[in-house]
Design a protein around this motif. Structure first.
Motif, PDB file in Angstrom:
ATOM      1  N   GLY A  69      65.604   5.963  95.337  1.00  0.00           N
ATOM      2  CA  GLY A  69      64.986   5.491  96.275  1.00  0.00           C
ATOM      3  C   GLY A  69      64.811   5.879  97.744  1.00  0.00           C
ATOM      4  N   ALA A  70      63.881   6.119  98.339  1.00  0.00           N
ATOM      5  CA  ALA A  70      64.179   5.979 100.063  1.00  0.00           C
ATOM      6  C   ALA A  70      64.465   4.734 100.389  1.00  0.00           C
ATOM      7  N   ASP A  71      64.112   3.532  99.756  1.00  0.00           N
ATOM      8  CA  ASP A  71      64.818   2.091  99.974  1.00  0.00           C
ATOM      9  C   ASP A  71      64.834   1.374  98.677  1.00  0.00           C
ATOM     10  N   GLY A  72      65.194   0.266  98.805  1.00  0.00           N
ATOM     11  CA  GLY A  72      65.459  -0.228  97.505  1.00  0.00           C
ATOM     12  C   GLY A  72      64.184  -0.657  96.764  1.00  0.00           C
ATOM     13  N   ALA A  73      63.150  -0.817  97.343  1.00  0.00           N
ATOM     14  CA  ALA A  73      61.512  -0.708  96.563  1.00  0.00           C
ATOM     15  C   ALA A  73      61.384   0.493  95.889  1.00  0.00           C
ATOM     16  N   GLY A  74      61.737   1.566  96.469  1.00  0.00           N
ATOM     17  CA  GLY A  74      61.469   3.018  95.806  1.00  0.00           C
ATOM     18  C   GLY A  74      62.340   2.980  94.502  1.00  0.00           C
ATOM     19  N   THR A  75      63.866   2.700  94.580  1.00  0.00           N
ATOM     20  CA  THR A  75      64.652   2.764  93.540  1.00  0.00           C
ATOM     21  C   THR A  75      64.097   1.791  92.490  1.00  0.00           C
ATOM     22  N   TYR A  76      63.644   0.569  92.895  1.00  0.00           N
ATOM     23  CA  TYR A  76      62.907  -0.401  91.810  1.00  0.00           C
ATOM     24  C   TYR A  76      61.798   0.179  91.397  1.00  0.00           C
ATOM     25  N   TYR A  77      61.033   0.991  91.798  1.00  0.00           N
ATOM     26  CA  TYR A  77      59.809   1.750  91.152  1.00  0.00           C
ATOM     27  C   TYR A  77      60.291   2.745  90.399  1.00  0.00           C
ATOM     28  N   HIS A 131      53.914  -2.606  87.834  1.00  0.00           N
ATOM     29  CA  HIS A 131      52.800  -1.458  87.991  1.00  0.00           C
ATOM     30  C   HIS A 131      52.890  -1.146  89.512  1.00  0.00           C
ATOM     31  N   LYS A 132      53.915  -1.345  90.349  1.00  0.00           N
ATOM     32  CA  LYS A 132      54.214  -0.902  91.616  1.00  0.00           C
ATOM     33  C   LYS A 132      53.359  -1.520  92.764  1.00  0.00           C
ATOM     34  N   LEU A 133      52.659  -2.443  92.587  1.00  0.00           N
ATOM     35  CA  LEU A 133      52.076  -3.198  93.527  1.00  0.00           C
ATOM     36  C   LEU A 133      52.763  -4.173  94.364  1.00  0.00           C
ATOM     37  N   ASN A 134      52.651  -4.046  95.457  1.00  0.00           N
ATOM     38  CA  ASN A 134      53.757  -4.678  96.658  1.00  0.00           C
ATOM     39  C   ASN A 134      53.192  -5.788  97.384  1.00  0.00           C
ATOM     40  N   ARG A 167      60.428 -16.515  95.363  1.00  0.00           N
ATOM     41  CA  ARG A 167      61.468 -15.939  94.841  1.00  0.00           C
ATOM     42  C   ARG A 167      61.011 -14.766  93.744  1.00  0.00           C
ATOM     43  N   ARG A 168      60.201 -15.214  93.146  1.00  0.00           N
ATOM     44  CA  ARG A 168      59.801 -14.176  91.904  1.00  0.00           C
ATOM     45  C   ARG A 168      58.986 -13.028  92.664  1.00  0.00           C
ATOM     46  N   ALA A 169      58.262 -13.317  93.837  1.00  0.00           N
ATOM     47  CA  ALA A 169      57.700 -12.071  94.410  1.00  0.00           C
ATOM     48  C   ALA A 169      58.828 -11.157  94.898  1.00  0.00           C
ATOM     49  N   ARG A 170      59.797 -11.684  95.542  1.00  0.00           N
ATOM     50  CA  ARG A 170      60.994 -11.010  96.146  1.00  0.00           C
ATOM     51  C   ARG A 170      61.611 -10.173  94.903  1.00  0.00           C
ATOM     52  N   GLU A 171      61.813 -10.775  93.695  1.00  0.00           N
ATOM     53  CA  GLU A 171      62.440 -10.061  92.709  1.00  0.00           C
ATOM     54  C   GLU A 171      61.653  -8.873  92.367  1.00  0.00           C
ATOM     55  N   ASN A 172      60.589  -8.945  92.473  1.00  0.00           N
ATOM     56  CA  ASN A 172      59.592  -7.848  92.084  1.00  0.00           C
ATOM     57  C   ASN A 172      58.920  -6.914  93.263  1.00  0.00           C
ATOM     58  N   HIS A 173      59.959  -7.030  94.267  1.00  0.00           N
ATOM     59  CA  HIS A 173      59.419  -6.141  95.508  1.00  0.00           C
ATOM     60  C   HIS A 173      58.024  -6.348  95.855  1.00  0.00           C
ATOM     61  N   VAL A 174      57.504  -7.646  95.945  1.00  0.00           N
ATOM     62  CA  VAL A 174      56.246  -7.852  96.123  1.00  0.00           C
ATOM     63  C   VAL A 174      56.172  -8.706  97.724  1.00  0.00           C
ATOM     64  N   SER A 175      55.441  -8.447  98.469  1.00  0.00           N
ATOM     65  CA  SER A 175      55.284  -9.318  99.747  1.00  0.00           C
ATOM     66  C   SER A 175      54.471 -10.404  99.415  1.00  0.00           C
ATOM     67  N   PHE A 176      55.021 -11.726  99.733  1.00  0.00           N
ATOM     68  CA  PHE A 176      53.962 -12.799  99.391  1.00  0.00           C
ATOM     69  C   PHE A 176      53.622 -13.353 100.808  1.00  0.00           C
ATOM     70  N   GLY A 177      52.340 -13.328 100.733  1.00  0.00           N
ATOM     71  CA  GLY A 177      51.468 -13.582 101.963  1.00  0.00           C
ATOM     72  C   GLY A 177      50.810 -14.994 101.891  1.00  0.00           C
ATOM     73  N   TYR A 178      50.949 -15.671 102.873  1.00  0.00           N
ATOM     74  CA  TYR A 178      50.275 -17.352 102.889  1.00  0.00           C
ATOM     75  C   TYR A 178      49.305 -17.495 103.844  1.00  0.00           C
TER      76      TYR A 178
END
Length: 299
Positions: A69-77, A131-134, A167-178
Protein backbone atom coordinates in the motif's frame (compact mmCIF):
# COMPACT_ATOMS: atom_id res chain seq x y z
CA UNK A 1 -0.21 -30.86 6.47
CA UNK A 2 0.56 -27.17 5.79
CA UNK A 3 3.05 -25.08 7.74
CA UNK A 4 2.83 -21.27 7.83
CA UNK A 5 5.85 -19.28 8.97
CA UNK A 6 5.33 -15.68 10.07
CA UNK A 7 8.57 -13.73 9.69
CA UNK A 8 8.90 -10.20 11.05
CA UNK A 9 12.47 -9.48 9.92
CA UNK A 10 11.65 -10.00 6.20
CA UNK A 11 14.00 -13.00 5.92
CA UNK A 12 12.75 -15.50 3.28
CA UNK A 13 11.87 -18.97 4.57
CA UNK A 14 13.92 -21.63 2.78
CA UNK A 15 11.85 -24.18 0.88
CA UNK A 16 8.62 -22.20 1.19
CA UNK A 17 6.24 -22.89 -1.70
CA UNK A 18 4.50 -19.52 -1.34
CA UNK A 19 5.67 -16.28 0.24
CA UNK A 20 3.19 -13.53 1.16
CA UNK A 21 4.68 -10.05 1.49
CA UNK A 22 2.53 -7.58 3.43
CA UNK A 23 3.27 -3.87 3.65
CA UNK A 24 4.19 -0.98 1.39
CA UNK A 25 7.61 0.53 0.84
CA UNK A 26 7.38 2.37 4.17
CA UNK A 27 6.31 -0.76 6.06
CA UNK A 28 8.20 -3.72 4.60
CA UNK A 29 11.66 -3.45 3.07
CA UNK A 30 11.24 -6.77 1.24
CA UNK A 31 8.18 -5.69 -0.72
CA UNK A 32 10.10 -3.79 -3.42
CA UNK A 33 12.22 -6.82 -4.25
CA UNK A 34 9.20 -9.11 -4.35
CA UNK A 35 7.44 -6.78 -6.79
CA UNK A 36 10.54 -6.56 -8.99
CA UNK A 37 10.64 -10.36 -9.14
CA UNK A 38 7.07 -10.28 -10.41
CA UNK A 39 7.78 -7.43 -12.83
CA UNK A 40 5.23 -5.17 -11.15
CA UNK A 41 5.50 -1.46 -10.32
CA UNK A 42 5.07 -0.54 -6.65
CA UNK A 43 2.71 1.88 -4.96
CA UNK A 44 5.27 4.61 -4.16
CA UNK A 45 3.75 7.20 -6.49
CA UNK A 46 0.12 6.43 -5.69
CA UNK A 47 -2.26 8.72 -3.85
CA UNK A 48 -3.24 8.05 -0.25
CA UNK A 49 -4.97 4.67 0.29
CA UNK A 50 -3.78 3.32 -3.07
CA UNK A 51 -2.33 -0.18 -3.29
CA UNK A 52 -0.83 -2.86 -5.50
CA UNK A 53 -1.90 -6.49 -5.20
CA UNK A 54 0.20 -8.94 -7.20
CA UNK A 55 -0.05 -12.74 -7.32
CA UNK A 56 2.15 -14.95 -9.46
CA UNK A 57 5.42 -16.76 -10.08
CA UNK A 58 8.47 -14.53 -9.97
CA UNK A 59 11.43 -14.52 -12.31
CA UNK A 60 13.27 -16.69 -9.80
CA UNK A 61 10.58 -19.39 -9.97
CA UNK A 62 9.12 -18.64 -6.53
CA UNK A 63 5.41 -18.04 -5.99
CA UNK A 64 4.49 -14.79 -4.28
CA UNK A 65 1.54 -12.76 -3.09
CA UNK A 66 2.39 -9.10 -2.53
CA UNK A 67 0.13 -6.60 -0.74
CA UNK A 68 1.79 -3.20 -0.99
CA UNK A 69 0.00 0.00 0.00
CA UNK A 70 0.92 3.64 -0.42
CA UNK A 71 0.16 3.77 3.32
CA UNK A 72 -1.27 1.52 6.02
CA UNK A 73 -4.83 1.96 4.79
CA UNK A 74 -3.76 1.02 1.27
CA UNK A 75 -2.19 -2.22 2.49
CA UNK A 76 -5.38 -2.95 4.43
CA UNK A 77 -7.46 -2.40 1.29
CA UNK A 78 -5.16 -4.73 -0.65
CA UNK A 79 -5.97 -7.41 1.92
CA UNK A 80 -9.71 -6.78 1.45
CA UNK A 81 -9.35 -7.25 -2.30
CA UNK A 82 -7.35 -10.45 -1.80
CA UNK A 83 -10.10 -11.76 0.47
CA UNK A 84 -12.60 -11.18 -2.34
CA UNK A 85 -10.43 -13.02 -4.86
CA UNK A 86 -9.73 -16.18 -2.87
CA UNK A 87 -12.14 -19.05 -3.52
CA UNK A 88 -11.25 -22.38 -1.99
CA UNK A 89 -7.55 -23.29 -2.18
CA UNK A 90 -6.76 -21.78 -5.59
CA UNK A 91 -5.88 -18.24 -6.62
CA UNK A 92 -5.14 -17.21 -10.19
CA UNK A 93 -2.21 -14.93 -10.98
CA UNK A 94 -3.33 -11.30 -10.91
CA UNK A 95 -2.01 -7.75 -10.74
CA UNK A 96 -4.27 -4.99 -9.41
CA UNK A 97 -3.31 -1.33 -9.08
CA UNK A 98 -6.09 0.53 -7.30
CA UNK A 99 -6.62 3.89 -5.58
CA UNK A 100 -9.67 5.94 -4.56
CA UNK A 101 -11.08 8.71 -6.71
CA UNK A 102 -12.93 10.18 -3.68
CA UNK A 103 -11.00 11.20 -0.56
CA UNK A 104 -13.94 10.49 1.76
CA UNK A 105 -16.27 7.52 1.28
CA UNK A 106 -18.76 6.57 3.93
CA UNK A 107 -21.92 7.15 5.90
CA UNK A 108 -23.35 9.81 8.19
CA UNK A 109 -25.81 8.40 10.70
CA UNK A 110 -27.94 11.48 11.13
CA UNK A 111 -31.51 10.44 10.49
CA UNK A 112 -34.55 11.00 12.71
CA UNK A 113 -36.41 8.22 14.47
CA UNK A 114 -34.92 5.15 16.16
CA UNK A 115 -31.21 4.96 15.39
CA UNK A 116 -28.97 1.94 14.93
CA UNK A 117 -28.17 -0.28 17.89
CA UNK A 118 -24.65 -0.45 19.27
CA UNK A 119 -24.13 -3.93 17.82
CA UNK A 120 -25.42 -2.81 14.44
CA UNK A 121 -22.94 0.08 14.41
CA UNK A 122 -20.09 -2.29 15.19
CA UNK A 123 -21.19 -4.57 12.35
CA UNK A 124 -21.52 -1.57 10.03
CA UNK A 125 -17.94 -0.50 10.75
CA UNK A 126 -16.68 -3.98 9.88
CA UNK A 127 -18.67 -3.84 6.63
CA UNK A 128 -17.25 -0.40 5.81
CA UNK A 129 -13.71 -1.73 6.19
CA UNK A 130 -14.35 -4.76 3.98
CA UNK A 131 -15.73 -2.51 1.23
CA UNK A 132 -13.07 0.22 1.49
CA UNK A 133 -15.28 2.94 2.98
CA UNK A 134 -13.17 5.20 5.18
CA UNK A 135 -15.58 7.56 6.93
CA UNK A 136 -18.34 7.19 9.52
CA UNK A 137 -19.95 10.24 11.09
CA UNK A 138 -21.82 9.73 14.37
CA UNK A 139 -24.84 12.06 14.43
CA UNK A 140 -27.96 10.17 15.59
CA UNK A 141 -30.75 12.62 16.32
CA UNK A 142 -31.94 10.61 19.34
CA UNK A 143 -28.65 10.99 21.24
CA UNK A 144 -29.56 13.79 23.69
CA UNK A 145 -25.92 14.41 24.71
CA UNK A 146 -25.02 15.73 21.28
CA UNK A 147 -28.19 17.77 20.59
CA UNK A 148 -30.82 18.71 23.21
CA UNK A 149 -28.50 18.15 26.20
CA UNK A 150 -25.25 18.93 24.39
CA UNK A 151 -23.70 20.74 27.37
CA UNK A 152 -23.96 17.70 29.65
CA UNK A 153 -21.09 15.18 29.74
CA UNK A 154 -21.80 11.64 28.65
CA UNK A 155 -22.44 9.09 31.41
CA UNK A 156 -19.59 6.60 31.77
CA UNK A 157 -21.46 3.72 30.12
CA UNK A 158 -22.43 5.83 27.09
CA UNK A 159 -18.89 7.10 26.73
CA UNK A 160 -17.57 3.54 26.90
CA UNK A 161 -19.83 2.47 24.04
CA UNK A 162 -18.64 5.34 21.87
CA UNK A 163 -15.06 4.40 22.74
CA UNK A 164 -15.69 0.87 21.48
CA UNK A 165 -17.02 2.29 18.21
CA UNK A 166 -13.94 4.49 17.83
CA UNK A 167 -11.63 1.50 18.34
CA UNK A 168 -13.56 -0.64 15.88
CA UNK A 169 -13.46 2.17 13.33
CA UNK A 170 -9.68 2.44 13.71
CA UNK A 171 -9.27 -1.32 13.22
CA UNK A 172 -11.13 -0.97 9.91
CA UNK A 173 -9.24 2.16 8.77
CA UNK A 174 -12.42 4.21 9.12
CA UNK A 175 -12.31 7.81 10.34
CA UNK A 176 -14.82 8.24 13.18
CA UNK A 177 -16.43 11.68 13.05
CA UNK A 178 -18.48 13.16 15.89
CA UNK A 179 -21.18 15.80 15.40
CA UNK A 180 -22.29 18.23 18.10
CA UNK A 181 -25.51 20.16 17.35
CA UNK A 182 -25.90 23.03 19.83
CA UNK A 183 -28.22 25.22 17.74
CA UNK A 184 -31.47 24.51 19.60
CA UNK A 185 -30.28 26.29 22.76
CA UNK A 186 -26.84 27.81 22.18
CA UNK A 187 -26.13 31.41 23.24
CA UNK A 188 -23.56 32.51 20.70
CA UNK A 189 -22.42 35.61 22.56
CA UNK A 190 -21.51 33.76 25.76
CA UNK A 191 -17.85 32.57 25.96
CA UNK A 192 -18.95 29.73 28.23
CA UNK A 193 -20.75 28.12 25.28
CA UNK A 194 -17.57 27.70 23.23
CA UNK A 195 -15.96 26.29 26.37
CA UNK A 196 -18.81 23.78 26.73
CA UNK A 197 -18.38 22.73 23.09
CA UNK A 198 -14.66 22.16 23.46
CA UNK A 199 -15.16 20.32 26.76
CA UNK A 200 -17.46 17.83 25.03
CA UNK A 201 -15.00 17.47 22.15
CA UNK A 202 -12.17 16.95 24.66
CA UNK A 203 -14.00 13.97 26.17
CA UNK A 204 -14.29 12.44 22.69
CA UNK A 205 -10.66 13.27 21.87
CA UNK A 206 -9.60 11.17 24.86
CA UNK A 207 -11.39 8.22 23.22
CA UNK A 208 -9.41 8.66 20.01
CA UNK A 209 -11.83 10.78 17.95
CA UNK A 210 -9.96 13.09 15.58
CA UNK A 211 -12.78 14.33 13.32
CA UNK A 212 -15.32 16.85 14.66
CA UNK A 213 -18.37 18.64 13.25
CA UNK A 214 -20.29 21.62 14.64
CA UNK A 215 -23.77 21.42 13.11
CA UNK A 216 -26.45 24.11 12.90
CA UNK A 217 -28.91 22.23 10.67
CA UNK A 218 -32.64 21.97 11.34
CA UNK A 219 -32.96 25.15 13.39
CA UNK A 220 -34.68 28.50 12.81
CA UNK A 221 -32.14 30.92 11.33
CA UNK A 222 -34.29 33.95 12.22
CA UNK A 223 -34.51 33.57 15.99
CA UNK A 224 -32.16 33.87 18.95
CA UNK A 225 -32.03 31.84 22.14
CA UNK A 226 -31.26 34.90 24.29
CA UNK A 227 -31.59 38.69 24.08
CA UNK A 228 -27.82 39.12 24.42
CA UNK A 229 -27.29 37.47 21.03
CA UNK A 230 -29.64 39.91 19.33
CA UNK A 231 -27.77 42.81 20.89
CA UNK A 232 -24.39 41.37 19.93
CA UNK A 233 -25.09 40.26 16.35
CA UNK A 234 -28.25 42.00 15.11
CA UNK A 235 -31.22 40.43 13.35
CA UNK A 236 -31.92 38.32 10.30
CA UNK A 237 -30.29 35.26 8.67
CA UNK A 238 -27.01 37.09 7.99
CA UNK A 239 -26.69 37.96 11.67
CA UNK A 240 -27.30 34.33 12.64
CA UNK A 241 -24.66 33.27 10.11
CA UNK A 242 -22.18 35.68 11.69
CA UNK A 243 -22.92 34.26 15.13
CA UNK A 244 -22.47 30.69 13.94
CA UNK A 245 -19.17 31.55 12.27
CA UNK A 246 -18.07 33.27 15.49
CA UNK A 247 -18.72 30.09 17.51
CA UNK A 248 -17.14 27.74 14.96
CA UNK A 249 -14.08 29.99 14.71
CA UNK A 250 -13.65 29.86 18.49
CA UNK A 251 -13.66 26.04 18.40
CA UNK A 252 -11.20 26.10 15.50
CA UNK A 253 -8.83 28.42 17.37
CA UNK A 254 -8.92 26.90 20.84
CA UNK A 255 -9.41 23.20 20.07
CA UNK A 256 -8.55 22.15 16.49
CA UNK A 257 -5.64 24.46 15.63
CA UNK A 258 -3.64 23.43 18.70
CA UNK A 259 -3.94 19.70 17.92
CA UNK A 260 -1.84 18.68 14.90
CA UNK A 261 -3.48 15.23 14.80
CA UNK A 262 -6.98 16.70 14.39
CA UNK A 263 -8.71 16.51 11.03
CA UNK A 264 -10.08 19.82 9.71
CA UNK A 265 -13.10 21.04 11.65
CA UNK A 266 -16.34 20.71 9.70
CA UNK A 267 -19.33 23.02 9.99
CA UNK A 268 -22.88 22.22 8.89
CA UNK A 269 -24.65 25.56 8.26
CA UNK A 270 -28.38 26.10 8.69
CA UNK A 271 -28.66 26.66 4.94
CA UNK A 272 -26.76 23.67 3.56
CA UNK A 273 -28.25 23.24 0.10
CA UNK A 274 -28.55 24.91 -3.28
CA UNK A 275 -26.21 26.94 -5.47
CA UNK A 276 -27.72 30.44 -5.17
CA UNK A 277 -26.18 33.07 -2.90
CA UNK A 278 -28.15 34.39 0.05
CA UNK A 279 -27.48 36.88 2.82
CA UNK A 280 -26.81 33.91 5.08
CA UNK A 281 -24.30 32.16 2.79
CA UNK A 282 -22.49 35.41 1.97
CA UNK A 283 -21.92 36.04 5.67
CA UNK A 284 -20.67 32.49 6.24
CA UNK A 285 -18.23 32.89 3.35
CA UNK A 286 -17.08 36.24 4.73
CA UNK A 287 -16.65 35.34 8.40
CA UNK A 288 -15.80 31.65 8.63
CA UNK A 289 -12.18 30.66 9.21
CA UNK A 290 -10.87 29.33 5.86
CA UNK A 291 -9.48 26.25 7.62
CA UNK A 292 -13.01 25.06 8.42
CA UNK A 293 -14.70 22.73 5.91
CA UNK A 294 -18.35 23.51 5.14
CA UNK A 295 -20.65 20.53 4.55
CA UNK A 296 -22.97 21.08 1.62
CA UNK A 297 -25.52 19.06 -0.33
CA UNK A 298 -25.87 21.45 -3.33
CA UNK A 299 -29.27 19.97 -4.17
Amino acid sequence: MRTIHQVDDHTPVRGARLTVHVGGHKENAATAGALRALGVQGAETMAAEGYVLAVGEGRDGRDRIVLSGADGAGTYYAAQTLRQLVHGLRLQGVVIRDWPSLRWRGVMEGFYGPSSSHQQRLADLDWFGRHKLNSYVYAPKDDPYRRTEWRKPYPADELARIGELVRRARENHVSFGYVLSPGLSVRYSQPSEAAALTAKFESLWELGVRSFVVAFDDIDDQRWNCAEDRAAFGTGPAAVAGAQAHLANAVQKTFIAVRPEAEPLRMMPTQYWGTSRTDYTRRIAQDLDPGIVVQWTAR
